[in-house]
Design a protein around this motif. Structure first.
Motif, PDB file in Angstrom:
ATOM      1  N   ALA A  89       0.833  -1.212   0.000  1.00 18.45           N
ATOM      2  CA  ALA A  89       0.000   0.000   0.000  1.00 18.45           C
ATOM      3  C   ALA A  89       0.866   1.260   0.000  1.00 18.45           C
ATOM      4  O   ALA A  89       0.539   2.263  -0.633  1.00 18.45           O
ATOM      5  N   VAL A  90       2.009   1.159   0.703  1.00 16.33           N
ATOM      6  CA  VAL A  90       2.878   2.332   0.835  1.00 16.33           C
ATOM      7  C   VAL A  90       3.471   2.707  -0.528  1.00 16.33           C
ATOM      8  O   VAL A  90       3.776   3.867  -0.795  1.00 16.33           O
ATOM      9  N   LEU A  91       3.615   1.708  -1.393  1.00 10.01           N
ATOM     10  CA  LEU A  91       4.206   1.952  -2.710  1.00 10.01           C
ATOM     11  C   LEU A  91       3.188   2.513  -3.694  1.00 10.01           C
ATOM     12  O   LEU A  91       3.533   2.937  -4.782  1.00 10.01           O
ATOM     13  N   ASP A  92       1.911   2.493  -3.311  1.00 11.44           N
ATOM     14  CA  ASP A  92       0.871   2.897  -4.250  1.00 11.44           C
ATOM     15  C   ASP A  92       0.786   4.423  -4.363  1.00 11.44           C
ATOM     16  O   ASP A  92       1.039   5.149  -3.398  1.00 11.44           O
ATOM     17  N   ALA A  93       0.396   4.865  -5.570  1.00 12.15           N
ATOM     18  CA  ALA A  93       0.312   6.312  -5.835  1.00 12.15           C
ATOM     19  C   ALA A  93      -0.693   7.000  -4.918  1.00 12.15           C
ATOM     20  O   ALA A  93      -0.584   8.193  -4.638  1.00 12.15           O
ATOM     21  N   ASN A  94      -1.664   6.249  -4.433  1.00  9.10           N
ATOM     22  CA  ASN A  94      -2.724   6.846  -3.607  1.00  9.10           C
ATOM     23  C   ASN A  94      -2.342   6.943  -2.119  1.00  9.10           C
ATOM     24  O   ASN A  94      -3.109   7.462  -1.314  1.00  9.10           O
ATOM     25  N   PHE A  95      -1.164   6.419  -1.763  1.00 10.61           N
ATOM     26  CA  PHE A  95      -0.856   6.272  -0.336  1.00 10.61           C
ATOM     27  C   PHE A  95      -0.887   7.603   0.440  1.00 10.61           C
ATOM     28  O   PHE A  95      -1.388   7.667   1.555  1.00 10.61           O
ATOM     29  N   GLY A  96      -0.340   8.649  -0.179  1.00 11.23           N
ATOM     30  CA  GLY A  96      -0.323   9.951   0.506  1.00 11.23           C
ATOM     31  C   GLY A  96      -1.732  10.393   0.875  1.00 11.23           C
ATOM     32  O   GLY A  96      -1.986  10.833   2.008  1.00 11.23           O
ATOM     33  N   ARG A  97      -2.646  10.228  -0.066  1.00 12.73           N
ATOM     34  CA  ARG A  97      -4.044  10.622   0.199  1.00 12.73           C
ATOM     35  C   ARG A  97      -4.670   9.751   1.272  1.00 12.73           C
ATOM     36  O   ARG A  97      -5.439  10.213   2.110  1.00 12.73           O
ATOM     37  N   LEU A  98      -4.315   8.468   1.231  1.00 11.98           N
ATOM     38  CA  LEU A  98      -4.850   7.542   2.223  1.00 11.98           C
ATOM     39  C   LEU A  98      -4.445   7.979   3.636  1.00 11.98           C
ATOM     40  O   LEU A  98      -5.267   8.022   4.555  1.00 11.98           O
ATOM     41  N   ILE A  99      -3.177   8.312   3.788  1.00 15.39           N
ATOM     42  CA  ILE A  99      -2.704   8.742   5.103  1.00 15.39           C
ATOM     43  C   ILE A  99      -3.394  10.052   5.523  1.00 15.39           C
ATOM     44  O   ILE A  99      -3.750  10.241   6.690  1.00 15.39           O
ATOM     45  N   GLN A 100      -3.628  10.914   4.549  1.00 14.87           N
ATOM     46  CA  GLN A 100      -4.342  12.153   4.866  1.00 14.87           C
ATOM     47  C   GLN A 100      -5.764  11.848   5.344  1.00 14.87           C
ATOM     48  O   GLN A 100      -6.272  12.497   6.247  1.00 14.87           O
ATOM     49  N   ASP A 101      -6.381  10.846   4.732  1.00  8.96           N
ATOM     50  CA  ASP A 101      -7.737  10.475   5.156  1.00  8.96           C
ATOM     51  C   ASP A 101      -7.720   9.880   6.565  1.00  8.96           C
ATOM     52  O   ASP A 101      -8.633  10.100   7.356  1.00  8.96           O
ATOM     53  N   ILE A 102      -6.664   9.139   6.871  1.00  5.24           N
ATOM     54  CA  ILE A 102      -6.541   8.588   8.229  1.00  5.24           C
ATOM     55  C   ILE A 102      -6.357   9.740   9.226  1.00  5.24           C
ATOM     56  O   ILE A 102      -6.950   9.758  10.302  1.00  5.24           O
ATOM     57  N   ALA A 103      -5.575  10.731   8.812  1.00  8.77           N
ATOM     58  CA  ALA A 103      -5.391  11.912   9.667  1.00  8.77           C
ATOM     59  C   ALA A 103      -6.734  12.619   9.889  1.00  8.77           C
ATOM     60  O   ALA A 103      -7.028  13.107  10.989  1.00  8.77           O
ATOM     61  N   LEU A 104      -7.542  12.635   8.847  1.00  3.89           N
ATOM     62  CA  LEU A 104      -8.863  13.260   8.956  1.00  3.89           C
ATOM     63  C   LEU A 104      -9.727  12.524   9.992  1.00  3.89           C
ATOM     64  O   LEU A 104     -10.389  13.150  10.825  1.00  3.89           O
ATOM     65  N   LEU A 105      -9.675  11.192   9.972  1.00  2.00           N
ATOM     66  CA  LEU A 105     -10.441  10.417  10.957  1.00  2.00           C
ATOM     67  C   LEU A 105      -9.993  10.794  12.365  1.00  2.00           C
ATOM     68  O   LEU A 105     -10.809  10.989  13.266  1.00  2.00           O
ATOM     69  N   HIS A 106      -8.687  10.900  12.520  1.00  2.00           N
ATOM     70  CA  HIS A 106      -8.131  11.279  13.820  1.00  2.00           C
ATOM     71  C   HIS A 106      -8.653  12.651  14.239  1.00  2.00           C
ATOM     72  O   HIS A 106      -9.072  12.862  15.376  1.00  2.00           O
ATOM     73  N   SER A 107      -8.680  13.582  13.287  1.00  2.00           N
ATOM     74  CA  SER A 107      -9.120  14.940  13.626  1.00  2.00           C
ATOM     75  C   SER A 107     -10.613  14.968  13.976  1.00  2.00           C
ATOM     76  O   SER A 107     -11.073  15.873  14.649  1.00  2.00           O
ATOM     77  N   LEU A 108     -11.363  13.956  13.516  1.00  2.00           N
ATOM     78  CA  LEU A 108     -12.792  13.900  13.849  1.00  2.00           C
ATOM     79  C   LEU A 108     -13.038  13.143  15.155  1.00  2.00           C
ATOM     80  O   LEU A 108     -14.170  12.847  15.508  1.00  2.00           O
ATOM     81  N   GLY A 109     -11.953  12.792  15.838  1.00  2.00           N
ATOM     82  CA  GLY A 109     -12.109  12.214  17.170  1.00  2.00           C
ATOM     83  C   GLY A 109     -12.071  10.703  17.245  1.00  2.00           C
ATOM     84  O   GLY A 109     -12.413  10.120  18.268  1.00  2.00           O
ATOM     85  N   MET A 110     -11.676  10.054  16.153  1.00  2.00           N
ATOM     86  CA  MET A 110     -11.541   8.593  16.217  1.00  2.00           C
ATOM     87  C   MET A 110     -10.171   8.239  16.779  1.00  2.00           C
ATOM     88  O   MET A 110      -9.201   8.939  16.527  1.00  2.00           O
ATOM     89  N   ARG A 111     -10.133   7.156  17.538  1.00  2.00           N
ATOM     90  CA  ARG A 111      -8.856   6.712  18.126  1.00  2.00           C
ATOM     91  C   ARG A 111      -8.241   5.713  17.157  1.00  2.00           C
ATOM     92  O   ARG A 111      -8.807   4.651  16.926  1.00  2.00           O
ATOM     93  N   ILE A 112      -7.087   6.077  16.602  1.00  2.49           N
ATOM     94  CA  ILE A 112      -6.538   5.339  15.476  1.00  2.49           C
ATOM     95  C   ILE A 112      -5.253   4.595  15.831  1.00  2.49           C
ATOM     96  O   ILE A 112      -4.312   5.183  16.365  1.00  2.49           O
ATOM     97  N   ILE A 113      -5.248   3.314  15.488  1.00  5.45           N
ATOM     98  CA  ILE A 113      -4.021   2.518  15.576  1.00  5.45           C
ATOM     99  C   ILE A 113      -3.715   2.052  14.148  1.00  5.45           C
ATOM    100  O   ILE A 113      -4.569   1.441  13.508  1.00  5.45           O
TER     101      ILE A 113
END
Ligand code: ARG
Length: 442
Positions: free
Chosen positions: A35-59
């Protein structure tokens, strides 16, 4: 694609319940090194950051297989796998540490970017990683010594909870440490599964090369699985009818089996699938769950609001007779509903006329997004059973617009005279509904 004003408002309204429902919940997100090698990975991590900013506890748990292979190759070493498991000798372990370490900093760097183009830009996201996974050696299996390949022995739940409480995202690499100070190479699906179980996570989210799970039939046709219960999935797997990324499938089944409510599988390649999966009712990937996602049941007083929302548009169009909240509250016992993930998407009522051993089917409604998938038939079948239970001889319906549907269900058109006398007195001649009946004694 630009959304119309109505669509964007509708989208926001429909995602709000999930934003609220997911706040404070613990999500374990797992992906392989691919997944890390995929072109979409940067956006994916940004979306995970978004979940965190909405109050989800992320591992986050990540794998590193291609990155380890690349390092082995650079050093002229041969990777060795037995039963899909890497044998980790000393030289390989160096590659594992190197690959995992570099992936960790790459992910940490991307998370430090914050959320571009959003009011959250500049918000500091803290990432925590460390010796949170305790490992044990796999040891010798069938004569093969797996050396530094290990299994999760224990997850430092308290340590992780402290970090989550502190507002950090927790990042778990596919490595673990033993109390004797050794380092072990772990599979990321083992880390994800054990972490989700130990933490009692609300969800496991697996990211896959595919957009989810597929069912393969005898003709080798593939059909996408949107939602499936664990038992049903298990029997498909047993008969070899599931196409999926095996790491995702294994982790999803093990966590749901251990009591985690929901495990999801979404693509890491497509932009935004994670958000669509989490913030829409129907998702975008595959959901594996323990309990019924859609449930047909008798209505209770708590359903009055949901039923009103459902039937209002049909009342306005004249397809249904208007009912006040008070009336609905007093008649709620007569209603059967289909609930889909907390929303009432279909309803129908059965009013009993004991003096005539007959029952009236009324207020049959299905939400416009969910029509054409036999929900009306399921409700009718349930009401028929209920009528039989009450020893009714026939059921009837009065309708101005949906007569053909009842004819298809085996009803016959009848004259108003055939109605029970108390119903006949109330018959509204201006509405001019037609009467359809079905005998139950056969
Ligand atoms: N958004 C909801 C959730 O996060 C429902 C997702 C449904 N997804 C599916 N593939 N059926 O739980």
């Amino acid at each position: 694609m630009t959304l119309s004003h109505e669509d964007s408002v509708r989208l926001f309204r429909s995602s709000a319940p999930y934003i609220n429902a997911h706040r404070g919940k613990t999500f374990v997100i797992m992906f392989g090194g691919e997944a890390v090698l995929d072109a979409n990975f940067g956006r994916l991590i940004q979306d995970i950051a978004l979940l965190h900013s909405l109050g989800m506890r992320i591992i986050i748990t990540h794998g590193a297989r291609p990155q380890i292979d690349e390092r082995l190759q650079l050093r002229g070493l041969q990777g060795r796998f037995v039963d899909g498991l890497r044998v980790t000798n000393k030289a390989t372990l160096e590659c594992v540490k190197d690959a995992a370490g570099s992936l960790r900093s790459q992910i940490e760097a991307l998370l430090t970017l914050g959320l571009p183009n959003s009011p959250m830009h500049g918000a500091r996201i803290r990432v925590c990683s460390g010796n949170l996974v305790i490992a044990k050696p796999i040891g010798v299996r069938n004569g093969i010594d797996f050396e530094h390949t290990g299994l999760v022995r224990r997850i430092d739940v308290e340590g992780i909870q402290d970090q989550l409480e502190d507002g950090s995202i927790v990042l778990l690499s596919p490595m673990g440490y033993s109390p004797t100070g050794e380092v072990f190479n772990l599979s990321h699906e083992d880390v994800a599964t054990q972490a989700a179980i130990a933490l009692g996570a609300d969800k496991l989210i697996t990211l896959s090369e595919f957009d989810g799970l597929y069912k393969v039939d005898d003709q080798r046709n593939e059909k996408f699985i949107r939602t499936i219960e664990l038992n049903a999935l298990r029997s498909l797997v047993d008969s070899g009818q599931v196409l999926a990324e095996s790491t995702c499938l294994t982790a999803m089944m093990a966590t749901v089996d251990a009591g985690i409510e929901r495990a999801h599988c979404v693509s890491y390649k497509d932009n935004g699938t994670l958000l669509k999966e989490l913030f829409t009712r129907d998702g975008d990937g595959t959901l594996v769950m323990q309990n019924h996602y859609e449930q047909l049941r008798g209505a209770s007083i708590d359903d009055v609001g949901g039923i009103l929302n459902l039937i209002r548009p049909l009342e306005e169009s004249g397809a249904l007779v208007k009912r006040s909240r008070e009336l609905l509250e007093s008649e709620i016992e007569q209603f059967t509903v289909i609930e889909r993930d907390g929303m009432i998407i279909a309803c129908a009522a059965l009013y009993i006329f004991p003096e005539d051993a007959s029952g009236e089917i009324a207020c049959v409604a299905t939400h416009r997004d969910y029509r054409g998938q036999n929900r009306g038939e399921r409700l009718l079948a349930a009401l028929k059973n209920k009528a039989i239970l009450y020893q009714l001889k026939r059921i009837f319906v009065l309708t101005t617009v949906t007569g053909h549907w009842f004819l298809e269900q085996g009803f016959d058109e009848q004259s108003v005279d055939m109605l029970p006398s108390s119903k006949k007195q109330m018959y509204n001649y201006t509405r001019n509904s037609k009467v359809y009946m079905l005998n139950l004694d056969s």
